[in-house]
Design a protein around this motif. Sequence first.
Motif, PDB file in Angstrom:
ATOM      1  N   ASN A 115      -7.651   0.859   4.785  1.00 48.41           N
ATOM      2  CA  ASN A 115      -6.846   1.402   4.965  1.00 48.41           C
ATOM      3  C   ASN A 115      -5.901   2.577   4.935  1.00 48.41           C
ATOM      4  OD1 ASN A 115      -7.405   3.321   7.318  1.00 48.41           O
ATOM      5  ND2 ASN A 115      -6.104   2.292   8.550  1.00 48.41           N
ATOM      6  N   PRO A 116      -6.210   3.875   3.790  1.00 47.41           N
ATOM      7  CA  PRO A 116      -4.640   4.120   3.229  1.00 47.41           C
ATOM      8  C   PRO A 116      -4.256   5.112   4.676  1.00 47.41           C
ATOM      9  CG  PRO A 116      -6.853   5.077   2.599  1.00 47.41           C
ATOM     10  CD  PRO A 116      -6.791   3.782   3.364  1.00 47.41           C
ATOM     11  N   ILE A 117      -3.154   4.774   4.953  1.00 45.66           N
ATOM     12  CA  ILE A 117      -2.312   5.374   5.790  1.00 45.66           C
ATOM     13  C   ILE A 117      -0.745   6.615   4.605  1.00 45.66           C
ATOM     14  CG2 ILE A 117      -0.499   5.709   7.446  1.00 45.66           C
ATOM     15  CD1 ILE A 117      -2.353   2.806   8.497  1.00 45.66           C
ATOM     16  N   VAL A 118      -0.915   7.588   5.325  1.00 44.04           N
ATOM     17  CA  VAL A 118       0.037   8.115   4.666  1.00 44.04           C
ATOM     18  C   VAL A 118       1.234   8.686   6.087  1.00 44.04           C
ATOM     19  CG1 VAL A 118       0.990  10.787   4.332  1.00 44.04           C
ATOM     20  CG2 VAL A 118      -1.136   9.429   3.366  1.00 44.04           C
TER      21      VAL A 118
ATOM     22  N   GLU B 141     -11.546  10.860  -3.868  1.00 50.49           N
ATOM     23  CA  GLU B 141     -10.744  12.045  -3.399  1.00 50.49           C
ATOM     24  C   GLU B 141     -10.148  11.735  -1.652  1.00 50.49           C
ATOM     25  OE1 GLU B 141     -13.518  14.853  -3.861  1.00 50.49           O
ATOM     26  OE2 GLU B 141     -13.455  14.784  -6.251  1.00 50.49           O
ATOM     27  N   VAL B 142     -10.119  10.458  -1.518  1.00 46.59           N
ATOM     28  CA  VAL B 142      -9.429  10.613   0.213  1.00 46.59           C
ATOM     29  C   VAL B 142      -8.795  10.958   0.057  1.00 46.59           C
ATOM     30  CG1 VAL B 142      -8.026   8.053   1.544  1.00 46.59           C
ATOM     31  CG2 VAL B 142      -9.842   7.460  -0.409  1.00 46.59           C
ATOM     32  N   PHE B 143      -7.640  11.868  -0.030  1.00 45.80           N
ATOM     33  CA  PHE B 143      -6.432  12.571   0.573  1.00 45.80           C
ATOM     34  C   PHE B 143      -7.106  13.985   0.084  1.00 45.80           C
ATOM     35  CE2 PHE B 143      -4.649   8.902  -1.457  1.00 45.80           C
ATOM     36  CZ  PHE B 143      -4.312   8.738   0.348  1.00 45.80           C
TER      37      PHE B 143
ATOM     38  N   LYS C  48       0.774  18.449   4.018  1.00 46.14           N
ATOM     39  CA  LYS C  48       0.884  17.067   4.018  1.00 46.14           C
ATOM     40  C   LYS C  48       0.234  16.243   3.542  1.00 46.14           C
ATOM     41  CE  LYS C  48       4.980  17.034   6.471  1.00 46.14           C
ATOM     42  NZ  LYS C  48       6.353  15.976   5.776  1.00 46.14           N
ATOM     43  N   SER C  49      -0.112  15.208   2.459  1.00 47.29           N
ATOM     44  CA  SER C  49      -1.605  14.318   2.837  1.00 47.29           C
ATOM     45  C   SER C  49      -1.861  14.108   3.357  1.00 47.29           C
ATOM     46  CB  SER C  49      -0.724  13.399   1.611  1.00 47.29           C
ATOM     47  OG  SER C  49      -1.837  12.706   0.501  1.00 47.29           O
ATOM     48  N   VAL C  50      -3.156  13.550   3.793  1.00 48.21           N
ATOM     49  CA  VAL C  50      -3.746  13.212   5.293  1.00 48.21           C
ATOM     50  C   VAL C  50      -5.241  12.331   4.584  1.00 48.21           C
ATOM     51  CG1 VAL C  50      -5.591  13.607   6.943  1.00 48.21           C
ATOM     52  CG2 VAL C  50      -2.996  15.334   6.593  1.00 48.21           C
TER      53      VAL C  50
ATOM     54  N   GLU D 273       6.307   9.048  -4.935  1.00 48.17           N
ATOM     55  CA  GLU D 273       7.431   8.130  -5.147  1.00 48.17           C
ATOM     56  C   GLU D 273       8.399   8.784  -3.638  1.00 48.17           C
ATOM     57  OE1 GLU D 273       9.795  11.889  -8.008  1.00 48.17           O
ATOM     58  OE2 GLU D 273       8.026  10.519  -9.690  1.00 48.17           O
ATOM     59  N   GLU D 274       7.919   9.360  -2.693  1.00 52.55           N
ATOM     60  CA  GLU D 274       8.251   9.515  -0.760  1.00 52.55           C
ATOM     61  C   GLU D 274       8.007   7.778  -0.271  1.00 52.55           C
ATOM     62  OE1 GLU D 274      10.647  11.017  -0.916  1.00 52.55           O
ATOM     63  OE2 GLU D 274      10.206  12.444  -2.344  1.00 52.55           O
ATOM     64  N   ASP D 275       7.306   6.698  -1.335  1.00 51.14           N
ATOM     65  CA  ASP D 275       6.819   5.582  -0.614  1.00 51.14           C
ATOM     66  C   ASP D 275       6.049   5.575   0.763  1.00 51.14           C
ATOM     67  OD1 ASP D 275       7.265   3.844  -2.798  1.00 51.14           O
ATOM     68  OD2 ASP D 275      10.148   3.424  -2.216  1.00 51.14           O
ATOM     69  N   ALA D 276       5.422   7.133   1.062  1.00 47.25           N
ATOM     70  CA  ALA D 276       4.736   7.207   1.942  1.00 47.25           C
ATOM     71  C   ALA D 276       3.663   6.746   2.348  1.00 47.25           C
ATOM     72  CB  ALA D 276       4.967   9.199   1.791  1.00 47.25           C
TER      73      ALA D 276
END
Length: 62
Positions: A4-7, A25-27, A33-35, A53-56
């Motif tokens: 489960n990838p979370i931004v 192509e999850v995002f 913003k990336s979703v 690079e933002e550790d988001a």
Amino acid sequence: MAFNPIVDAEKCKGCEECVDVCPTEVFEMKDEKSVPVNAEECLGCESCIEVCEEDAIVVEED
Ligand code: SF4
Ligand code: SF4
């Protein structure tokens, strides 16, 4: 195993690197913003984590 990838939208700077690197192509970008619109396609490769690079991004394992 499901991933489960979370931004974190507060951290995301909209560079689109995660969009480009994800093999499934999850995002997608929404309002600069990336979703993770296709979270169920995540393979758990963690390429998005490495490129952000933002550790988001975090990828949870269910
Ligand atoms: S790589 Fe990080 S900062 Fe760049 S769009 Fe993705 S989540 Fe946002
Ligand atoms: S861990 Fe890999 S498959 Fe999952 S969202 Fe990140 S880049 Fe895409």
